[in-house]
Design a protein around this motif. Structure first.
Motif, PDB file in Angstrom:
ATOM      1  N   MET A  56       0.834  -1.196   0.000  1.00 51.93           N
ATOM      2  CA  MET A  56       0.000   0.000   0.000  1.00 51.93           C
ATOM      3  C   MET A  56       0.868   1.246   0.000  1.00 51.93           C
ATOM      4  N   THR A  57       0.235   2.385  -0.285  1.00 50.71           N
ATOM      5  CA  THR A  57       0.924   3.662  -0.193  1.00 50.71           C
ATOM      6  C   THR A  57       0.209   4.523   0.842  1.00 50.71           C
ATOM      7  N   LEU A  58       0.970   5.370   1.489  1.00 51.88           N
ATOM      8  CA  LEU A  58       0.450   6.274   2.516  1.00 51.88           C
ATOM      9  C   LEU A  58       0.171   7.648   1.923  1.00 51.88           C
ATOM     10  N   PRO A  59      -0.799   8.364   2.476  1.00 51.22           N
ATOM     11  CA  PRO A  59      -1.014   9.743   2.028  1.00 51.22           C
ATOM     12  C   PRO A  59       0.169  10.613   2.453  1.00 51.22           C
ATOM     13  N   SER A  60       0.361  11.708   1.748  1.00 48.71           N
ATOM     14  CA  SER A  60       1.494  12.598   2.053  1.00 48.71           C
ATOM     15  C   SER A  60       1.509  13.031   3.510  1.00 48.71           C
ATOM     16  N   ALA A  61       0.328  13.225   4.105  1.00 48.34           N
ATOM     17  CA  ALA A  61       0.246  13.662   5.505  1.00 48.34           C
ATOM     18  C   ALA A  61       0.852  12.651   6.472  1.00 48.34           C
ATOM     19  N   SER A  62       0.911  11.379   6.087  1.00 43.41           N
ATOM     20  CA  SER A  62       1.474  10.326   6.950  1.00 43.41           C
ATOM     21  C   SER A  62       2.811   9.803   6.435  1.00 43.41           C
ATOM     22  N   TRP A  63       3.251  10.273   5.311  1.00 41.69           N
ATOM     23  CA  TRP A  63       4.449   9.770   4.644  1.00 41.69           C
ATOM     24  C   TRP A  63       5.702   9.978   5.487  1.00 41.69           C
ATOM     25  N   ALA A  64       5.814  11.099   6.140  1.00 43.30           N
ATOM     26  CA  ALA A  64       6.944  11.404   7.040  1.00 43.30           C
ATOM     27  C   ALA A  64       8.298  11.207   6.366  1.00 43.30           C
ATOM     28  N   GLY A  65       8.411  11.696   5.139  1.00 43.53           N
ATOM     29  CA  GLY A  65       9.687  11.641   4.429  1.00 43.53           C
ATOM     30  C   GLY A  65      10.182  10.241   4.133  1.00 43.53           C
ATOM     31  N   GLY A  66       9.283   9.273   4.131  1.00 44.18           N
ATOM     32  CA  GLY A  66       9.671   7.898   3.826  1.00 44.18           C
ATOM     33  C   GLY A  66      10.083   7.088   5.041  1.00 44.18           C
ATOM     34  N   SER A  67       9.914   7.652   6.234  1.00 41.17           N
ATOM     35  CA  SER A  67      10.354   6.939   7.433  1.00 41.17           C
ATOM     36  C   SER A  67       9.548   5.669   7.711  1.00 41.17           C
ATOM     37  N   HIS A  68       8.407   5.499   7.050  1.00 37.40           N
ATOM     38  CA  HIS A  68       7.578   4.310   7.256  1.00 37.40           C
ATOM     39  C   HIS A  68       7.793   3.247   6.172  1.00 37.40           C
ATOM     40  N   CYS A  69       8.746   3.468   5.277  1.00 36.34           N
ATOM     41  CA  CYS A  69       9.017   2.488   4.213  1.00 36.34           C
ATOM     42  C   CYS A  69       9.268   1.106   4.813  1.00 36.34           C
ATOM     43  N   GLY A  70       8.569   0.116   4.275  1.00 35.73           N
ATOM     44  CA  GLY A  70       8.748  -1.259   4.723  1.00 35.73           C
ATOM     45  C   GLY A  70       7.987  -1.612   5.985  1.00 35.73           C
ATOM     46  N   HIS A  71       7.435  -0.621   6.681  1.00 38.07           N
ATOM     47  CA  HIS A  71       6.651  -0.905   7.889  1.00 38.07           C
ATOM     48  C   HIS A  71       5.330  -1.546   7.502  1.00 38.07           C
ATOM     49  N   GLU A  72       4.751  -2.239   8.459  1.00 40.81           N
ATOM     50  CA  GLU A  72       3.459  -2.854   8.213  1.00 40.81           C
ATOM     51  C   GLU A  72       2.346  -1.955   8.738  1.00 40.81           C
ATOM     52  N   VAL A  73       1.230  -2.011   8.038  1.00 34.26           N
ATOM     53  CA  VAL A  73       0.035  -1.268   8.388  1.00 34.26           C
ATOM     54  C   VAL A  73      -1.102  -2.275   8.481  1.00 34.26           C
ATOM     55  N   THR A  74      -1.889  -2.191   9.532  1.00 35.74           N
ATOM     56  CA  THR A  74      -3.068  -3.032   9.649  1.00 35.74           C
ATOM     57  C   THR A  74      -4.239  -2.290   9.027  1.00 35.74           C
ATOM     58  N   VAL A  75      -4.858  -2.919   8.035  1.00 34.08           N
ATOM     59  CA  VAL A  75      -6.020  -2.337   7.361  1.00 34.08           C
ATOM     60  C   VAL A  75      -7.208  -3.247   7.635  1.00 34.08           C
ATOM     61  N   THR A  76      -8.325  -2.649   8.054  1.00 38.40           N
ATOM     62  CA  THR A  76      -9.537  -3.410   8.368  1.00 38.40           C
ATOM     63  C   THR A  76     -10.697  -2.891   7.545  1.00 38.40           C
ATOM     64  N   TYR A  77     -11.443  -3.827   6.977  1.00 40.03           N
ATOM     65  CA  TYR A  77     -12.628  -3.516   6.180  1.00 40.03           C
ATOM     66  C   TYR A  77     -13.811  -4.197   6.842  1.00 40.03           C
ATOM     67  N   SER A  78     -14.863  -3.438   7.098  1.00 47.18           N
ATOM     68  CA  SER A  78     -16.050  -3.982   7.764  1.00 47.18           C
ATOM     69  C   SER A  78     -17.283  -3.739   6.903  1.00 47.18           C
ATOM     70  N   VAL A  79     -18.163  -4.742   6.865  1.00 45.78           N
ATOM     71  CA  VAL A  79     -19.435  -4.612   6.151  1.00 45.78           C
ATOM     72  C   VAL A  79     -20.549  -5.149   7.037  1.00 45.78           C
ATOM     73  N   LEU A  80     -21.735  -4.637   6.803  1.00 45.92           N
ATOM     74  CA  LEU A  80     -22.910  -5.097   7.527  1.00 45.92           C
ATOM     75  C   LEU A  80     -23.621  -6.122   6.654  1.00 45.92           C
ATOM     76  N   LYS A  81     -23.688  -7.367   7.147  1.00 44.92           N
ATOM     77  CA  LYS A  81     -24.354  -8.446   6.409  1.00 44.92           C
ATOM     78  C   LYS A  81     -25.337  -9.128   7.346  1.00 44.92           C
ATOM     79  N   GLY A  82     -26.606  -9.115   6.959  1.00 40.91           N
ATOM     80  CA  GLY A  82     -27.616  -9.785   7.767  1.00 40.91           C
ATOM     81  C   GLY A  82     -27.712  -9.248   9.173  1.00 40.91           C
ATOM     82  N   GLY A  83     -27.502  -7.963   9.353  1.00 36.37           N
ATOM     83  CA  GLY A  83     -27.595  -7.363  10.681  1.00 36.37           C
ATOM     84  C   GLY A  83     -26.363  -7.541  11.544  1.00 36.37           C
ATOM     85  N   THR A  84     -25.322  -8.151  10.999  1.00 37.23           N
ATOM     86  CA  THR A  84     -24.088  -8.392  11.741  1.00 37.23           C
ATOM     87  C   THR A  84     -22.919  -7.718  11.032  1.00 37.23           C
ATOM     88  N   VAL A  85     -22.075  -7.065  11.791  1.00 35.93           N
ATOM     89  CA  VAL A  85     -20.881  -6.457  11.215  1.00 35.93           C
ATOM     90  C   VAL A  85     -19.821  -7.540  11.055  1.00 35.93           C
TER      91      VAL A  85
END
Length: 131
Positions: A56-85
């Protein structure tokens, strides 16, 4: 021996300090994800990104001059299905900067979208945090 009432200010202070430290480390951003189409391109971190990579790529506001290169980011996607997230998370590697992204937006590879079960390739809402 100290009474509980006399210890209460100290306990509240210690709780606020430890909570503040936890919040700082676990800052989560709510934003949108767009598709990063970069098959074989070299990005700002100096690595080649394939659509099959969990990157993934980070927005410029979080880029911090490349200091996060190679770091891991946890990304979570949630959907509502049948009344349950239902939520899925994936660990993505920071491979570059997204200068056209707004402050809370990230770009993810096709493999990242697939891992999250995000069938739409538009701009699904996700949460993300640097590990």
């Amino acid at each position: 021996m100290h009474s509980f009432a006399s210890m209460l200010p100290l306990l509240l202070f210690l709780c606020s300090v430890s909570t503040a430290a936890y919040v700082e480390r676990a800052a989560t951003t709510l934003g949108q994800a767009s598709l990063l189409v970069s098959n074989g391109a070299v990005r700002e971190c100096g690595t080649v990104i394939l659509n099959s990579d969990l990157s993934m790529t980070l927005p410029s506001a979080s880029w911090a001059g490349g200091s996060h290169c190679g770091h891991e980011v946890t990304v979570t996607y949630s959907v509502l299905k049948g009344g349950t997230v239902q939520s899925r998370s994936v660990q993505l590697k920071v491979a570059g900067e997204c200068p056209v992204c707004i402050a809370s937006q990230i770009e993810m590879t096709d493999a990242a979208f697939n891992s999250l079960g995000a069938s739409e390739r538009g701009m699904p809402t996700v949460t993300w945090s640097l590990n």
